[in-house]
Write an enzyme that holds these catalytic residues in place. Structure first.
Site, PDB file in Angstrom:
ATOM      1  N   CYS A  99      65.832  -9.466  17.302  1.00 44.30           N
ATOM      2  CA  CYS A  99      65.522 -10.367  18.199  1.00 44.30           C
ATOM      3  C   CYS A  99      65.681 -11.430  17.690  1.00 44.30           C
ATOM      4  O   CYS A  99      67.082 -12.585  18.356  1.00 44.30           O
ATOM      5  CB  CYS A  99      64.342 -10.110  18.837  1.00 44.30           C
ATOM      6  SG  CYS A  99      63.639  -8.155  19.442  1.00 44.30           S
TER       7      CYS A  99
ATOM      8  N   ARG B 237      59.406  -1.665   7.952  1.00 45.15           N
ATOM      9  CA  ARG B 237      58.156  -2.448   9.031  1.00 45.15           C
ATOM     10  C   ARG B 237      56.951  -1.530   8.060  1.00 45.15           C
ATOM     11  O   ARG B 237      57.553  -0.580   7.390  1.00 45.15           O
ATOM     12  CB  ARG B 237      58.020  -1.711  10.069  1.00 45.15           C
ATOM     13  CG  ARG B 237      58.813  -2.514  11.186  1.00 45.15           C
ATOM     14  CD  ARG B 237      58.945  -1.740  12.621  1.00 45.15           C
ATOM     15  NE  ARG B 237      59.981  -2.431  13.439  1.00 45.15           N
ATOM     16  CZ  ARG B 237      60.096  -1.905  14.753  1.00 45.15           C
ATOM     17  NH1 ARG B 237      59.475  -1.238  15.041  1.00 45.15           N
ATOM     18  NH2 ARG B 237      60.906  -2.553  15.321  1.00 45.15           N
TER      19      ARG B 237
ATOM     20  N   GLN C 269      68.475  -0.177  13.048  1.00 42.54           N
ATOM     21  CA  GLN C 269      68.516  -0.042  14.684  1.00 42.54           C
ATOM     22  C   GLN C 269      69.735  -0.707  15.035  1.00 42.54           C
ATOM     23  O   GLN C 269      70.528  -0.882  14.541  1.00 42.54           O
ATOM     24  CB  GLN C 269      67.447  -1.113  15.308  1.00 42.54           C
ATOM     25  CG  GLN C 269      65.602  -1.074  14.971  1.00 42.54           C
ATOM     26  CD  GLN C 269      65.068  -2.216  15.515  1.00 42.54           C
ATOM     27  OE1 GLN C 269      65.308  -3.143  16.300  1.00 42.54           O
ATOM     28  NE2 GLN C 269      64.271  -1.838  16.590  1.00 42.54           N
TER      29      GLN C 269
ATOM     30  N   ASP D 258      70.895  -1.894  17.591  1.00 46.95           N
ATOM     31  CA  ASP D 258      69.929  -2.652  18.499  1.00 46.95           C
ATOM     32  C   ASP D 258      70.792  -3.079  19.084  1.00 46.95           C
ATOM     33  O   ASP D 258      72.461  -3.723  18.978  1.00 46.95           O
ATOM     34  CB  ASP D 258      69.827  -3.576  17.568  1.00 46.95           C
ATOM     35  CG  ASP D 258      68.357  -4.433  18.360  1.00 46.95           C
ATOM     36  OD1 ASP D 258      68.122  -4.214  19.172  1.00 46.95           O
ATOM     37  OD2 ASP D 258      67.857  -5.302  17.392  1.00 46.95           O
TER      38      ASP D 258
ATOM     39  N   HIS E  55      71.212  -7.057  22.094  1.00 48.50           N
ATOM     40  CA  HIS E  55      70.582  -7.806  22.907  1.00 48.50           C
ATOM     41  C   HIS E  55      71.163  -8.059  24.001  1.00 48.50           C
ATOM     42  O   HIS E  55      72.587  -8.729  23.701  1.00 48.50           O
ATOM     43  CB  HIS E  55      70.055  -9.623  22.114  1.00 48.50           C
ATOM     44  CG  HIS E  55      68.886  -8.896  21.511  1.00 48.50           C
ATOM     45  ND1 HIS E  55      69.332  -8.547  20.158  1.00 48.50           N
ATOM     46  CD2 HIS E  55      67.431  -8.624  21.536  1.00 48.50           C
ATOM     47  CE1 HIS E  55      67.440  -8.259  19.513  1.00 48.50           C
ATOM     48  NE2 HIS E  55      66.883  -8.267  20.398  1.00 48.50           N
TER      49      HIS E  55
ATOM     50  N   LYS F 119      59.986  -1.670  30.061  1.00 46.14           N
ATOM     51  CA  LYS F 119      60.714  -1.245  29.444  1.00 46.14           C
ATOM     52  C   LYS F 119      60.602   0.227  30.274  1.00 46.14           C
ATOM     53  O   LYS F 119      59.730   1.424  30.958  1.00 46.14           O
ATOM     54  CB  LYS F 119      60.225  -0.606  28.408  1.00 46.14           C
ATOM     55  CG  LYS F 119      58.657  -0.113  28.156  1.00 46.14           C
ATOM     56  CD  LYS F 119      58.749   0.333  26.812  1.00 46.14           C
ATOM     57  CE  LYS F 119      57.360   0.984  25.907  1.00 46.14           C
ATOM     58  NZ  LYS F 119      57.118   1.242  24.636  1.00 46.14           N
TER      59      LYS F 119
ATOM     60  N   HIS G 239      65.913  -6.131  25.600  1.00 50.78           N
ATOM     61  CA  HIS G 239      66.728  -6.014  24.080  1.00 50.78           C
ATOM     62  C   HIS G 239      66.884  -3.813  24.141  1.00 50.78           C
ATOM     63  O   HIS G 239      66.449  -3.797  25.822  1.00 50.78           O
ATOM     64  CB  HIS G 239      65.725  -5.548  23.346  1.00 50.78           C
ATOM     65  CG  HIS G 239      64.573  -6.396  22.788  1.00 50.78           C
ATOM     66  ND1 HIS G 239      64.611  -7.232  22.683  1.00 50.78           N
ATOM     67  CD2 HIS G 239      63.533  -7.072  24.312  1.00 50.78           C
ATOM     68  CE1 HIS G 239      63.522  -8.456  22.434  1.00 50.78           C
ATOM     69  NE2 HIS G 239      63.243  -8.269  23.079  1.00 50.78           N
TER      70      HIS G 239
END
Lengths: 569, 569
Positions: free
Chosen positions: B270, B299, B317, B319, B321, B401, B447
């Site tokens: 992000c 992580r 990911q 991912d 945005h 979410k 996200h």
């Protein structure tokens, strides 16, 4: 001029520069002033930077010194005499103290004298055509804890046409600067406050990168390579085993300490590919194995050497490792050379400088294996009829290599491709295969990269193309420019017909058509499709080519065929 | 059974297990024995692990205890009395010391008594059908510095068909284990000695990943997304600004210290996308902006929870945005839901469990904005007619979410997709755009991930497909099996005709055709093309389908058409 002549010429020019500065600004203290790769500079200690006006006056003063044609004299002095001569020059005194008595020389021209080893021309009048180029600040002796100096850069040549050509080259290079174009065309950014040398690819830069990466993967798969993906970190134990924590430490980021483990950000992909190879026993029947990865590696470079996309701290190598038998090595190198030429030609690079580096003083592996590998590289170059220079003893300690520099359209050389044999890794990781008789053998391991890194290669491409990406690479290939709002729905229709094949946008703004054209030209969109009443009526589009102007009117279906051909070329 | 009934049933089963073990192995010390998500276990202290033979005897002994139908009695004791009862059970004594006097209860059945809170069934005879499943070693209280215990897992049900179904499920799940199939099919490996939880994709796994990634990028570009690429590290200043060093520290790797800087391996993408957004001023005309990245994040997970591809330390990911206006938010969520269903269906996932999580006690942003965002999510779900459960207060502190779990063909649920509104990042990074009146406004930031991560999603796919990847994903789509060496050159011809469209190999080995077929079946190649005299003569190929057998004989050109249709489905 050959290199020796250049050094004399530019070194003398730098003394003329210093001579002029001392005449005009007597309070200035002298630093050093060498000839550099192209031209010269001199560092001065002065509170204020020199202004462009200052440079003009200095240039004029240099003209007078040249016109005076002072003979240049080499003088040997004792340390004691030298101290007296340099008593007002604190920086020169510092250098003087490091010199041995008996080896101290000065060069003198008119009333100017400078502590200097030389060599120089015979008189100031021998410098003919010159130009001061720019100023910059620098630290005394490159140490950021020392005084800040004012540096003046210049260039000089015996012939006026040489100077003109060089000034044109500089102007051209400035206009091609990938950092400036990268911002202007919204391709990428760097955010030094959150880490220098790390590239953020914006959508327009990312699509160029994706096109090149897709092309790279496609061609590799067609040429018998397989793809792999590996992590960006590994336990330090891997880097101890590969030897990187020993011989490559200074280029590596520090480890990450977690509980009782240390993880290392990868500076190379090799050990990871080896772990995959060693994951099971391999047979000679499987060789050659060719594994390719767009692997992002991190190497710690000093802040001062970072430069846009060309020198960064994180970059994606177009890496591959080839495991083959001794007998296959030459054929594999030939295939790599073919593939390299194929890729480089696709981007318009047809002129290369090829260099073969042979065994250095410190090396691993046996002299016999070095010779075999070096011969494989040589024979491959010979078979392909590629001219090359040999750099004796310049190979890496782990094996001989071929380096390929491309020449861009300003004739600048850029190191891109490399083919390296590695005797270190197979030994350290006990890499082997079973031969036809069931016995264990050590494969030849070849590392190779064609672009070198995606970041660097795209940086070179931006400069090479001056941001005018060819049709197949352009982030936006076509822009539809409706003349008024009345043509908007026709524009949408045309877009629908084109967007399956091409990257196409509509300029939706409520602007005059002249403005729309000007902006599309500035953003270097290869083709503009102009739609007005006439085009709507005839169900055609007027095609305008970037930098070339109107091409003609076409039916959309004809345009698709035409542009698809363009995309191939 | 509902969950309360399950807990009673399995907890009682674990006491019966412990009762049996104490009868057979009186020297064993008791640890703890809870009901778990599915079934129960009991931890015992014993030098040697229990053998499969031990388990059989224990099962028989459990049968006797059940047959005796001992009443199960809850008994309250003082701490002093408890110490006397547990004097030989050192582990139980340890737990006892942590309990308050007056709250200590035991459960007793026949001659077996155990320190326990309950609840339990009324008698041992109420447990009907049971099975001990496996053994494992574990640390007392999960602490690797404490004693090593021997754990026995079991399952039990009131009905025999329930037990049979569950045992079948376990058998089926075992056969689908992606770690076993991953090795067998040569898809990936993990090298714990060089870092646990880090995935090495072998060529066959990498090609599956590439196909999915290419598909993902293609569809995203078609749906108005743009791609970006961002670095894997950033100066810690970025993570201080985003707040991750505060609220996300425990999941992050430690920083890398270089000179006077600290670099952080990214746990999320992000903040990088925000830096690109903030690189220049944005206008409302540009919104919605949709940026997608296959961003690899790291992580730190504890060693003990790592599990193949499903729980790792480095993962990519899928991912994206989305920056949009308040008015656009609902429409954007609808588009994300459409895209999510499109992708999941492509892999055969048609059954989902959808969950909406709302404002927790601790949150950033205003209650009004939370309500607006939550309504946008709700309305989008309603518009798409998607049934969902609400988890009140279970949103992340930065926004509400939607989570989507897919059900695989064993009806197991896997968390994959997520759509999250974020009020934290825009505030911390002062993210804005200029509205139609030239005033600054804060965009809505969404996200989202569809697969969740490439590693995890492919792990799920391996189990879902049992390694039988559909034609479009199979690493090797076709294998040509020449019956003898005489058919080799025909095999080469056929390969040439097919390899432009498909991933095709020839089995070059000097083996019987039956062996070649068997191996292709074991390696789960979707189609085999068998070539012998008859095929050569008629210039055809005999097609055999994985697990289904012979399909028929075809001209290669007809085969191409047929298989291309298969590739679409």
């Amino acid at each position: 001029m050959n290199r020796t002549e250049e050094i004399k010429y530019w070194h003398t020019s730098s003394h003329i520069l210093a001579h002029a500065v001392k005449r005009l600004f007597p309070e200035v203290k002298l630093g050093t002033g060498p000839a550099i790769e192209k031209g010269f500079y001199y560092d001065f200690y002065r509170e204020k930077p020199f202004t462009p006006e200052d440079l003009k006056i200095i240039e004029q003063e240099m003209g007078r010194i040249i016109k005076s044609d002072f003979p240049i004299e080499r003088i040997r002095k004792s340390k004691k005499e030298s101290r007296e001569i340099l008593k007002d020059e604190i920086f020169k005194l510092e250098i003087l103290e490091e010199l041995q008595d008996g080896e101290i020389t000065f060069y003198k021209q008119g009333d100017f004298i400078d502590l200097c080893e030389g060599p120089h021309l015979e008189s100031t009048g021998q410098v003919k055509h010159y130009k001061l180029l720019s100023t910059a600040s620098s630290y005394w002796r490159g140490d950021e804890n020392r005084e800040s100096m004012q540096r003046i850069y210049g260039i000089s040549f015996p012939e006026k046409n040489e100077l003109d050509a060089y000034l044109n080259f500089i102007e051209e290079a400035k206009e091609r600067d990938h950092r400036v174009l990268g911002t202007k065309l919204d391709l990428f950014s760097i955010h030094p406050e959150f880490g220098s040398g790390l590239i953020y690819w914006h959508p327009k830069g990312a699509i160029i990168r994706k096109i090149i990466e897709d092309f790279w993967k496609e061609i590799h798969l067609q040429n018998g390579y397989e793809l792999v993906y590996t992590p960006h970190i590994a336990d330090i134990a891997l880097w101890d085993k590969s030897g990187h924590t020993g011989f490559y430490k200074e280029n590596m980021f520090a480890p990450i300490e977690m509980e009782n483990k240390r993880f290392q950000l990868k500076p190379m992909n090799c050990p990871f590919h080896i772990l995959i190879y060693n994951n099971r026993m391999r047979s000679y029947k499987e060789l050659p194995i060719r594994w390719a990865e767009l692997g992002t590696v991190y190497r710690y470079e000093k802040q001062g050497v970072l430069h846009g996309l060309l020198r960064v701290r994180g970059f994606t190598q177009d890496d591959a490792h080839i495991f083959c038998t001794e007998q296959q090595a030459e054929e594999e190198v030939i295939k790599i050379l073919d593939l390299t030429c194929f890729f480089l030609r696709r981007f318009g690079f047809t002129d290369y400088k090829v260099c073969l580096s042979t065994r250095p003083a410190k090396y691993v592996g046996t002299p016999e294996n070095w010779e075999k590998a070096t011969n494989a590289l040589k024979n491959a170059l010979k078979t392909k009829g590629i001219e090359y220079e040999t750099d004796p003893g310049e190979g890496v300690f782990y094996g001989p290599k071929i380096d390929i520099k491309v020449k861009d359209c300003l004739n600048r050389e850029w190191q891109c491709s490399t083919i390296q044999v590695d005797f270190n890794i197979p030994e350290r990781f006990d890499v082997k295969y079973t031969g036809p008789e069931g016995n264990f053998k050590v494969p030849i391991l070849i590392h190779r990269a064609i672009f070198g890194s995606m970041e660097r290669f795209i940086g070179i491409l931006i400069e090479h193309y001056k941001g005018n990406f060819p049709f197949w690479l352009a982030p936006e290939q076509l822009r539809i420019l409706p003349i008024t709002d009345r043509h908007m729905s026709y524009a949408e229709q045309v877009k629908k017909l084109l967007e399956k094949e091409f990257r196409v946008q509509i300029d939706l703004r409520n602007e005059k058509i002249s403005r729309k054209v000007r902006d599309a030209e500035a953003e270097k969109v290869p083709y503009m499709l102009i739609l007005g009443n006439r085009e709507l009526e005839k169900q055609e589009v007027s095609l305008r080519k970037h930098k070339e102007g109107m091409v003609g009117s076409f039916k959309v279906s004809d345009l698709v065929t035409m542009l698809k051909d363009t995309g191939q070329s």
